[in-house]
Motif scaffolding. Structure first.
Motif, PDB file in Angstrom:
ATOM      1  N   SER A 109      49.997  13.750  24.822  1.00  0.00           N
ATOM      2  CA  SER A 109      49.690  12.358  24.530  1.00  0.00           C
ATOM      3  C   SER A 109      50.621  11.443  25.303  1.00  0.00           C
ATOM      4  O   SER A 109      51.707  11.846  25.730  1.00  0.00           O
ATOM      5  N   PHE A 110      50.187  10.199  25.479  1.00  0.00           N
ATOM      6  CA  PHE A 110      51.107   9.149  25.889  1.00  0.00           C
ATOM      7  C   PHE A 110      51.894   8.703  24.663  1.00  0.00           C
ATOM      8  O   PHE A 110      51.386   8.777  23.536  1.00  0.00           O
ATOM      9  N   PRO A 111      53.126   8.232  24.842  1.00  0.00           N
ATOM     10  CA  PRO A 111      53.824   7.673  23.680  1.00  0.00           C
ATOM     11  C   PRO A 111      53.090   6.444  23.160  1.00  0.00           C
ATOM     12  O   PRO A 111      52.616   5.610  23.937  1.00  0.00           O
ATOM     13  N   GLY A 112      52.959   6.355  21.851  1.00  0.00           N
ATOM     14  CA  GLY A 112      52.240   5.215  21.277  1.00  0.00           C
ATOM     15  C   GLY A 112      51.859   5.478  19.842  1.00  0.00           C
ATOM     16  O   GLY A 112      52.182   6.519  19.270  1.00  0.00           O
ATOM     17  N   GLY A 113      51.141   4.527  19.255  1.00  0.00           N
ATOM     18  CA  GLY A 113      50.737   4.671  17.871  1.00  0.00           C
ATOM     19  C   GLY A 113      50.017   3.439  17.355  1.00  0.00           C
ATOM     20  O   GLY A 113      49.581   2.583  18.144  1.00  0.00           O
ATOM     21  N   ARG A 114      49.911   3.343  16.047  1.00  0.00           N
ATOM     22  CA  ARG A 114      49.196   2.238  15.414  1.00  0.00           C
ATOM     23  C   ARG A 114      49.846   0.895  15.734  1.00  0.00           C
ATOM     24  O   ARG A 114      51.064   0.784  15.843  1.00  0.00           O
ATOM     25  N   ILE A 115      49.004  -0.131  15.846  1.00  0.00           N
ATOM     26  CA  ILE A 115      49.494  -1.498  15.962  1.00  0.00           C
ATOM     27  C   ILE A 115      49.786  -1.998  14.552  1.00  0.00           C
ATOM     28  O   ILE A 115      48.882  -2.067  13.711  1.00  0.00           O
ATOM     29  N   GLU A 116      51.028  -2.320  14.292  1.00  0.00           N
ATOM     30  CA  GLU A 116      51.442  -2.777  12.972  1.00  0.00           C
ATOM     31  C   GLU A 116      51.276  -4.295  12.866  1.00  0.00           C
ATOM     32  O   GLU A 116      51.170  -5.001  13.871  1.00  0.00           O
ATOM     33  N   THR A 117      51.269  -4.795  11.637  1.00  0.00           N
ATOM     34  CA  THR A 117      51.023  -6.226  11.414  1.00  0.00           C
ATOM     35  C   THR A 117      52.092  -7.113  12.039  1.00  0.00           C
ATOM     36  O   THR A 117      51.828  -8.262  12.383  1.00  0.00           O
ATOM     37  N   ASP A 118      53.311  -6.592  12.211  1.00  0.00           N
ATOM     38  CA  ASP A 118      54.364  -7.405  12.808  1.00  0.00           C
ATOM     39  C   ASP A 118      54.487  -7.216  14.310  1.00  0.00           C
ATOM     40  O   ASP A 118      55.400  -7.769  14.933  1.00  0.00           O
ATOM     41  N   ASP A 119      53.587  -6.460  14.927  1.00  0.00           N
ATOM     42  CA  ASP A 119      53.548  -6.355  16.390  1.00  0.00           C
ATOM     43  C   ASP A 119      52.851  -7.588  16.954  1.00  0.00           C
ATOM     44  O   ASP A 119      51.735  -7.927  16.531  1.00  0.00           O
ATOM     45  N   ALA A 120      53.467  -8.240  17.920  1.00  0.00           N
ATOM     46  CA  ALA A 120      52.900  -9.462  18.484  1.00  0.00           C
ATOM     47  C   ALA A 120      51.653  -9.196  19.312  1.00  0.00           C
ATOM     48  O   ALA A 120      50.813 -10.087  19.475  1.00  0.00           O
ATOM     49  N   SER A 121      51.509  -7.979  19.826  1.00  0.00           N
ATOM     50  CA  SER A 121      50.396  -7.663  20.724  1.00  0.00           C
ATOM     51  C   SER A 121      50.332  -6.148  20.903  1.00  0.00           C
ATOM     52  O   SER A 121      51.276  -5.426  20.532  1.00  0.00           O
ATOM     53  N   PRO A 122      49.240  -5.645  21.514  1.00  0.00           N
ATOM     54  CA  PRO A 122      49.216  -4.215  21.842  1.00  0.00           C
ATOM     55  C   PRO A 122      50.361  -3.810  22.766  1.00  0.00           C
ATOM     56  O   PRO A 122      50.892  -2.700  22.640  1.00  0.00           O
ATOM     57  N   VAL A 123      50.748  -4.695  23.677  1.00  0.00           N
ATOM     58  CA  VAL A 123      51.875  -4.394  24.568  1.00  0.00           C
ATOM     59  C   VAL A 123      53.151  -4.193  23.751  1.00  0.00           C
ATOM     60  O   VAL A 123      53.899  -3.233  23.962  1.00  0.00           O
ATOM     61  N   ALA A 124      53.402  -5.095  22.812  1.00  0.00           N
ATOM     62  CA  ALA A 124      54.588  -4.974  21.966  1.00  0.00           C
ATOM     63  C   ALA A 124      54.558  -3.680  21.161  1.00  0.00           C
ATOM     64  O   ALA A 124      55.588  -3.009  20.999  1.00  0.00           O
ATOM     65  N   ALA A 125      53.383  -3.317  20.655  1.00  0.00           N
ATOM     66  CA  ALA A 125      53.261  -2.082  19.879  1.00  0.00           C
ATOM     67  C   ALA A 125      53.543  -0.862  20.746  1.00  0.00           C
ATOM     68  O   ALA A 125      54.248   0.069  20.318  1.00  0.00           O
ATOM     69  N   ALA A 126      53.005  -0.850  21.971  1.00  0.00           N
ATOM     70  CA  ALA A 126      53.213   0.291  22.861  1.00  0.00           C
ATOM     71  C   ALA A 126      54.686   0.444  23.225  1.00  0.00           C
ATOM     72  O   ALA A 126      55.219   1.564  23.239  1.00  0.00           O
ATOM     73  N   LEU A 127      55.357  -0.662  23.515  1.00  0.00           N
ATOM     74  CA  LEU A 127      56.780  -0.597  23.852  1.00  0.00           C
ATOM     75  C   LEU A 127      57.608  -0.138  22.653  1.00  0.00           C
ATOM     76  O   LEU A 127      58.532   0.681  22.793  1.00  0.00           O
ATOM     77  N   ARG A 128      57.291  -0.647  21.479  1.00  0.00           N
ATOM     78  CA  ARG A 128      58.016  -0.250  20.267  1.00  0.00           C
ATOM     79  C   ARG A 128      57.836   1.233  19.983  1.00  0.00           C
ATOM     80  O   ARG A 128      58.803   1.965  19.734  1.00  0.00           O
ATOM     81  N   GLU A 129      56.578   1.680  20.022  1.00  0.00           N
ATOM     82  CA  GLU A 129      56.297   3.085  19.718  1.00  0.00           C
ATOM     83  C   GLU A 129      56.932   4.010  20.757  1.00  0.00           C
ATOM     84  O   GLU A 129      57.439   5.085  20.410  1.00  0.00           O
ATOM     85  N   ALA A 130      56.903   3.625  22.031  1.00  0.00           N
ATOM     86  CA  ALA A 130      57.504   4.458  23.068  1.00  0.00           C
ATOM     87  C   ALA A 130      59.002   4.603  22.839  1.00  0.00           C
ATOM     88  O   ALA A 130      59.573   5.697  23.000  1.00  0.00           O
ATOM     89  N   GLN A 131      59.646   3.515  22.432  1.00  0.00           N
ATOM     90  CA  GLN A 131      61.078   3.593  22.155  1.00  0.00           C
ATOM     91  C   GLN A 131      61.343   4.452  20.920  1.00  0.00           C
ATOM     92  O   GLN A 131      62.278   5.267  20.908  1.00  0.00           O
ATOM     93  N   GLU A 132      60.533   4.288  19.877  1.00  0.00           N
ATOM     94  CA  GLU A 132      60.739   5.071  18.662  1.00  0.00           C
ATOM     95  C   GLU A 132      60.512   6.563  18.895  1.00  0.00           C
ATOM     96  O   GLU A 132      61.243   7.408  18.371  1.00  0.00           O
ATOM     97  N   GLU A 133      59.497   6.905  19.673  1.00  0.00           N
ATOM     98  CA  GLU A 133      59.140   8.314  19.868  1.00  0.00           C
ATOM     99  C   GLU A 133      60.025   9.015  20.889  1.00  0.00           C
ATOM    100  O   GLU A 133      60.350  10.195  20.726  1.00  0.00           O
ATOM    101  N   THR A 134      60.369   8.303  21.982  1.00  0.00           N
ATOM    102  CA  THR A 134      61.061   8.956  23.106  1.00  0.00           C
ATOM    103  C   THR A 134      62.441   8.392  23.384  1.00  0.00           C
ATOM    104  O   THR A 134      63.200   8.988  24.159  1.00  0.00           O
ATOM    105  N   GLY A 135      62.773   7.224  22.815  1.00  0.00           N
ATOM    106  CA  GLY A 135      64.029   6.569  23.140  1.00  0.00           C
ATOM    107  C   GLY A 135      63.986   5.757  24.417  1.00  0.00           C
ATOM    108  O   GLY A 135      65.028   5.263  24.868  1.00  0.00           O
TER     109      GLY A 135
END
Length: 240
Positions: A109-135
């Motif tokens: 998979s690519f790093p990523g996950g659900r878009i949460e209510t406090d994510d400003a955009s899909p871009v913000a969600a992808a960056l957040r999830e990538a940091q959480e999953e891979t650092g």
């Protein structure tokens, strides 16, 4: 897809019901040319995204069959497609998901996950999830743009976020979600001679088609391979 325990209700557990790598397949190059490695530079990729032609999605991946129990409105998600600028060429960062996860267990998979209510955009969600999953620190990531949403058989509507990543970062995997982090040369992935089109009969009798791109000991298939197939079509059109 992020699978961290939360208060969200669980949807029904689904699995393919077949061995994805053991099904009949055919070559999927269809006379399509490879994109040479020398054209896949940082400057060329930036230019390609700026000059991108209208999206032409692969017809196979535009019509994923939904698993029973995963019908209805899809869950919004986002993934990061991190194209890492290595000295020997651009490489794509991928993860192998942990085997115990509720969705897409053990898959590439690519790093990523659900878009949460406090994510400003899909871009913000992808960056957040990538940091959480891979650092992967966001300050190393140069976002080029997004691809059209990809609706998976498991009922996620995934926005792929395409990015260039400067080297020098240190990764720390979230071992609850990620079993392994690895990189594949972009030039390998952007060569349709390495793409396969598989066909499998599901438990309910429906026939599913899906792409796969085997690389070394990894079997990249399903939504991840489909997104890479769409990325190939986009880059090929823009780099002509």
């Amino acid at each position: 897809m992020s699978d961290t325990p939360s208060s969200r209700p669980r949807r029904p557990l689904v699995r393919p019901g077949f061995d994805p790598a053991a099904q009949p397949w055919q070559a999927a190059d269809q006379g399509l040319p490879a994109i040479p490695a020398e054209r896949l530079t940082a400057d060329a990729l930036r230019h390609a995204w700026q000059a991108q032609a209208p999206w032409q999605l692969d017809p196979v991946v535009a019509s994923e069959l939904r698993y029973p129990g995963r019908e209805g409105a899809p869950v919004l998600a986002a993934v990061l497609i991190p194209m890492v600028l290595r000295p020997d060429g651009v490489r794509v960062m991928l993860t192998q998901r942990a085997a115990h996860l509720h969705d897409h267990a053990g898959q590439i998979s690519f790093p990523g996950g659900r878009i949460e209510t406090d994510d400003a955009s899909p871009v913000a969600a992808a960056l957040r999830e990538a940091q959480e999953e891979t650092g992967l620190p966001p300050e190393y990531v140069d976002v080029l743009g997004t691809m059209p949403a990809y609706v998976t058989s498991t009922g996620f509507s995934v926005t792929p976020v395409v990015s260039l990543v400067r080297p020098g970062f240190t990764l720390v995997a979230d071992t609850f979600e990620v079993a392994e982090i690895f990189e594949v040369p972009l030039s390998f992935l952007m060569n349709p001679a390495h793409h396969r089109l598989y066909e499998a009969t599901q438990d309910d009798g429906r026939v599913r088609q899906y792409y796969a791109i085997p690389w070394e000991r990894y079997f990249i298939w399903g939504a991840t391979a489909g997104m890479l197939r769409n990325l190939y079509h986009a880059l090929r059109a823009a780099l002509r």
